[in-house]
Design a protein around this motif. Sequence first.
Motif, PDB file in Angstrom:
ATOM      1  N   LEU A 168       8.331  48.737  77.286  1.00  0.00           N
ATOM      2  CA  LEU A 168       9.330  48.323  76.287  1.00  0.00           C
ATOM      3  C   LEU A 168       9.598  47.093  76.318  1.00  0.00           C
ATOM      4  O   LEU A 168       9.735  46.102  75.286  1.00  0.00           O
ATOM      5  CB  LEU A 168      10.486  49.093  76.249  1.00  0.00           C
ATOM      6  N   ARG A 169       9.931  46.344  77.487  1.00  0.00           N
ATOM      7  CA  ARG A 169      10.231  44.924  77.413  1.00  0.00           C
ATOM      8  C   ARG A 169       8.914  43.880  76.908  1.00  0.00           C
ATOM      9  O   ARG A 169       9.275  42.964  76.798  1.00  0.00           O
ATOM     10  CB  ARG A 169      10.641  44.427  79.005  1.00  0.00           C
ATOM     11  N   SER A 170       7.843  44.723  77.294  1.00  0.00           N
ATOM     12  CA  SER A 170       6.640  43.766  76.875  1.00  0.00           C
ATOM     13  C   SER A 170       6.230  43.810  75.429  1.00  0.00           C
ATOM     14  O   SER A 170       5.160  43.727  74.970  1.00  0.00           O
ATOM     15  CB  SER A 170       5.600  43.998  77.814  1.00  0.00           C
ATOM     16  N   GLY A 171       7.043  44.779  74.878  1.00  0.00           N
ATOM     17  CA  GLY A 171       6.638  44.966  73.312  1.00  0.00           C
ATOM     18  C   GLY A 171       5.977  46.458  73.058  1.00  0.00           C
ATOM     19  O   GLY A 171       5.618  46.511  72.001  1.00  0.00           O
ATOM     20  N   GLY A 172       5.571  47.148  74.129  1.00  0.00           N
ATOM     21  CA  GLY A 172       5.081  48.403  73.858  1.00  0.00           C
ATOM     22  C   GLY A 172       6.055  49.366  73.603  1.00  0.00           C
ATOM     23  O   GLY A 172       7.156  49.489  73.082  1.00  0.00           O
ATOM     24  N   LYS A 173       5.553  50.679  73.346  1.00  0.00           N
ATOM     25  CA  LYS A 173       6.492  51.801  72.701  1.00  0.00           C
ATOM     26  C   LYS A 173       6.295  52.955  73.624  1.00  0.00           C
ATOM     27  O   LYS A 173       5.349  52.950  74.511  1.00  0.00           O
ATOM     28  CB  LYS A 173       6.304  52.095  71.518  1.00  0.00           C
ATOM     29  N   LEU A 174       7.184  53.885  73.575  1.00  0.00           N
ATOM     30  CA  LEU A 174       6.774  55.309  74.435  1.00  0.00           C
ATOM     31  C   LEU A 174       6.727  56.159  73.324  1.00  0.00           C
ATOM     32  O   LEU A 174       7.137  56.338  72.203  1.00  0.00           O
ATOM     33  CB  LEU A 174       8.127  55.781  75.082  1.00  0.00           C
ATOM     34  N   VAL A 175       5.757  57.120  73.229  1.00  0.00           N
ATOM     35  CA  VAL A 175       4.829  58.021  72.514  1.00  0.00           C
ATOM     36  C   VAL A 175       5.130  59.232  73.159  1.00  0.00           C
ATOM     37  O   VAL A 175       4.376  59.525  74.148  1.00  0.00           O
ATOM     38  CB  VAL A 175       3.803  57.840  71.737  1.00  0.00           C
ATOM     39  N   PHE A 176       5.894  60.314  72.746  1.00  0.00           N
ATOM     40  CA  PHE A 176       6.036  61.633  73.232  1.00  0.00           C
ATOM     41  C   PHE A 176       5.247  62.744  72.322  1.00  0.00           C
ATOM     42  O   PHE A 176       5.224  62.628  71.139  1.00  0.00           O
ATOM     43  CB  PHE A 176       7.358  62.137  73.394  1.00  0.00           C
ATOM     44  N   PHE A 177       4.720  63.848  72.805  1.00  0.00           N
ATOM     45  CA  PHE A 177       4.300  64.951  72.180  1.00  0.00           C
ATOM     46  C   PHE A 177       4.007  66.129  73.081  1.00  0.00           C
ATOM     47  O   PHE A 177       4.061  66.130  74.233  1.00  0.00           O
ATOM     48  CB  PHE A 177       3.088  64.527  71.699  1.00  0.00           C
ATOM     49  N   GLY A 178       4.172  67.395  72.305  1.00  0.00           N
ATOM     50  CA  GLY A 178       4.123  68.570  72.814  1.00  0.00           C
ATOM     51  C   GLY A 178       4.035  69.645  71.961  1.00  0.00           C
ATOM     52  O   GLY A 178       4.292  69.569  70.674  1.00  0.00           O
ATOM     53  N   ASN A 179       3.984  70.869  72.188  1.00  0.00           N
ATOM     54  CA  ASN A 179       3.750  72.141  71.373  1.00  0.00           C
ATOM     55  C   ASN A 179       5.106  72.587  71.442  1.00  0.00           C
ATOM     56  O   ASN A 179       5.765  73.009  72.564  1.00  0.00           O
ATOM     57  CB  ASN A 179       2.652  72.819  71.895  1.00  0.00           C
ATOM     58  N   GLY A 180       5.760  73.510  70.331  1.00  0.00           N
ATOM     59  CA  GLY A 180       6.674  74.634  70.401  1.00  0.00           C
ATOM     60  C   GLY A 180       7.867  73.834  70.941  1.00  0.00           C
ATOM     61  O   GLY A 180       8.349  72.698  70.715  1.00  0.00           O
ATOM     62  N   GLY A 181       8.455  74.477  72.044  1.00  0.00           N
ATOM     63  CA  GLY A 181       9.676  74.130  72.918  1.00  0.00           C
ATOM     64  C   GLY A 181       9.381  72.632  73.214  1.00  0.00           C
ATOM     65  O   GLY A 181      10.454  71.578  73.417  1.00  0.00           O
ATOM     66  N   SER A 182       8.365  72.221  73.549  1.00  0.00           N
ATOM     67  CA  SER A 182       8.117  70.938  74.256  1.00  0.00           C
ATOM     68  C   SER A 182       8.034  69.759  73.070  1.00  0.00           C
ATOM     69  O   SER A 182       8.359  68.681  73.402  1.00  0.00           O
ATOM     70  CB  SER A 182       6.708  71.031  74.941  1.00  0.00           C
ATOM     71  N   ALA A 183       7.579  70.301  71.838  1.00  0.00           N
ATOM     72  CA  ALA A 183       7.723  69.545  70.719  1.00  0.00           C
ATOM     73  C   ALA A 183       9.057  69.033  70.484  1.00  0.00           C
ATOM     74  O   ALA A 183       9.305  67.876  70.057  1.00  0.00           O
ATOM     75  CB  ALA A 183       7.062  70.043  69.534  1.00  0.00           C
ATOM     76  N   ALA A 184      10.003  70.048  70.559  1.00  0.00           N
ATOM     77  CA  ALA A 184      11.423  69.773  70.260  1.00  0.00           C
ATOM     78  C   ALA A 184      11.905  69.086  71.548  1.00  0.00           C
ATOM     79  O   ALA A 184      12.765  67.728  71.156  1.00  0.00           O
ATOM     80  CB  ALA A 184      12.203  70.826  70.322  1.00  0.00           C
ATOM     81  N   ASP A 185      11.329  68.938  72.714  1.00  0.00           N
ATOM     82  CA  ASP A 185      11.855  67.859  73.789  1.00  0.00           C
ATOM     83  C   ASP A 185      11.407  66.557  73.603  1.00  0.00           C
ATOM     84  O   ASP A 185      11.924  65.764  73.676  1.00  0.00           O
ATOM     85  CB  ASP A 185      11.300  68.397  75.197  1.00  0.00           C
ATOM     86  N   ALA A 186      10.182  66.463  72.934  1.00  0.00           N
ATOM     87  CA  ALA A 186       9.564  65.048  72.388  1.00  0.00           C
ATOM     88  C   ALA A 186      10.409  64.535  71.557  1.00  0.00           C
ATOM     89  O   ALA A 186      10.800  63.482  71.696  1.00  0.00           O
ATOM     90  CB  ALA A 186       7.977  65.275  72.034  1.00  0.00           C
ATOM     91  N   LEU A 187      10.890  65.071  70.398  1.00  0.00           N
ATOM     92  CA  LEU A 187      11.517  64.558  69.633  1.00  0.00           C
ATOM     93  C   LEU A 187      12.884  64.329  70.167  1.00  0.00           C
ATOM     94  O   LEU A 187      13.574  63.383  69.723  1.00  0.00           O
ATOM     95  CB  LEU A 187      11.942  65.979  68.347  1.00  0.00           C
ATOM     96  N   HIS A 188      13.472  65.111  70.948  1.00  0.00           N
ATOM     97  CA  HIS A 188      14.900  64.719  71.432  1.00  0.00           C
ATOM     98  C   HIS A 188      14.580  63.542  72.524  1.00  0.00           C
ATOM     99  O   HIS A 188      15.687  62.620  72.035  1.00  0.00           O
ATOM    100  CB  HIS A 188      15.129  66.072  72.320  1.00  0.00           C
ATOM    101  N   LEU A 189      13.800  63.274  73.169  1.00  0.00           N
ATOM    102  CA  LEU A 189      13.957  62.274  74.209  1.00  0.00           C
ATOM    103  C   LEU A 189      13.389  60.790  73.368  1.00  0.00           C
ATOM    104  O   LEU A 189      13.982  59.796  73.651  1.00  0.00           O
ATOM    105  CB  LEU A 189      12.690  62.359  74.950  1.00  0.00           C
ATOM    106  N   ALA A 190      12.469  60.997  72.141  1.00  0.00           N
ATOM    107  CA  ALA A 190      12.411  59.989  71.437  1.00  0.00           C
ATOM    108  C   ALA A 190      13.754  59.264  70.829  1.00  0.00           C
ATOM    109  O   ALA A 190      13.985  58.203  70.647  1.00  0.00           O
ATOM    110  CB  ALA A 190      11.285  60.164  70.491  1.00  0.00           C
ATOM    111  N   ALA A 191      14.496  60.378  70.362  1.00  0.00           N
ATOM    112  CA  ALA A 191      15.719  60.243  69.653  1.00  0.00           C
ATOM    113  C   ALA A 191      16.596  59.432  70.697  1.00  0.00           C
ATOM    114  O   ALA A 191      17.430  58.414  70.211  1.00  0.00           O
ATOM    115  CB  ALA A 191      16.122  61.297  69.090  1.00  0.00           C
ATOM    116  N   GLU A 192      16.752  59.783  71.795  1.00  0.00           N
ATOM    117  CA  GLU A 192      17.590  59.392  72.610  1.00  0.00           C
ATOM    118  C   GLU A 192      17.413  57.789  72.988  1.00  0.00           C
ATOM    119  O   GLU A 192      18.047  56.982  73.300  1.00  0.00           O
ATOM    120  CB  GLU A 192      17.689  59.942  74.270  1.00  0.00           C
ATOM    121  N   LEU A 193      16.203  57.507  73.030  1.00  0.00           N
ATOM    122  CA  LEU A 193      15.798  55.947  73.168  1.00  0.00           C
ATOM    123  C   LEU A 193      15.996  55.219  72.043  1.00  0.00           C
ATOM    124  O   LEU A 193      16.467  53.907  71.936  1.00  0.00           O
ATOM    125  CB  LEU A 193      14.283  55.889  73.639  1.00  0.00           C
ATOM    126  N   VAL A 194      15.513  55.788  70.676  1.00  0.00           N
ATOM    127  CA  VAL A 194      15.524  55.095  69.400  1.00  0.00           C
ATOM    128  C   VAL A 194      17.174  54.828  69.181  1.00  0.00           C
ATOM    129  O   VAL A 194      17.706  53.722  68.966  1.00  0.00           O
ATOM    130  CB  VAL A 194      14.804  55.692  68.336  1.00  0.00           C
TER     131      VAL A 194
END
Length: 192
Positions: free
Chosen positions: A41-67
Motif C-alpha cells: 500500500l505504501r508503494s502504490g499497490g493495492k490489496l485484492v480479496f476474493f472467495g466463494n460464498g461466505g468467503s466472498a462475504a469476508d472478502a467484501l468485509h475486509l476490503a471495506a475495513e481498509l477502504v
Amino acid sequence: MASHAEEIRRQLEESARVKQKFSNELVERIAAFAEKSAAALRSGGKLVFFGNGGSAADALHLAAELVVRLRAERKGLAALALTTNPSVLTAAGNDYGFDQIFSRQVESLLSSQDVLVALSTSGKSANILRGVEAGRARGAYVAAFTGESGGALAGKVDLLLNVPSRDPQRIQEAHITIGHIACSLIEKLACV
C-alpha cells in the motif's frame, strides 16, 4: 431453552478453542501478511480479496475495513473484492466458465505491486486456484486464508494462513478474526 443455551455455549467454546490453537508460526505469518500488505500500500499497490460464498462475504468485509476504516481515522487504503461486480462475474462465467470468474479479473486488475488474497475454507475450489495462478503470473504477492491443510492452495501461494480446523464454520470465524487483526496492523503500518 436450557438445551439451546448448552448448544450455544458449546459452539462458543469450540470457536474459542480454534483461535487458542493458533501456533506461534501462524501468528508470525499473520504479522508478515500485515507487513507485506502495508508495504504494498505504501508503494502504490493495492490489496485484492476474493472467495466463494461466505468467503466472498469476508472478502467484501475486509476490503471495506481498509477502504473506509477499522479503528483509526486515516486516509482510505486501496483495497477491493473481486465479488462486487455482478456484470463481470456473470459475463466471465457465461463466456469463459465459472472457474475463470476470478482469473479474468486478476489478469485485468493486478500488477506486481499488489497483494492478492484468496479466502477458501477448503483450498480446493477451481476458480480460486485459477485466480491464484493468474495472480502469480502477474507477479503479485499471493496469500491465502484456508483451513488446516491448505488444500491445493498450500503449495501455490507465497504465504499460507491456515486455520487449525477442518470445520468450515469455525474456519470462517477465524478468517474474519485474522482479517480484523491484520487490518488493524495494516492501518498502523501503512499510514506512517
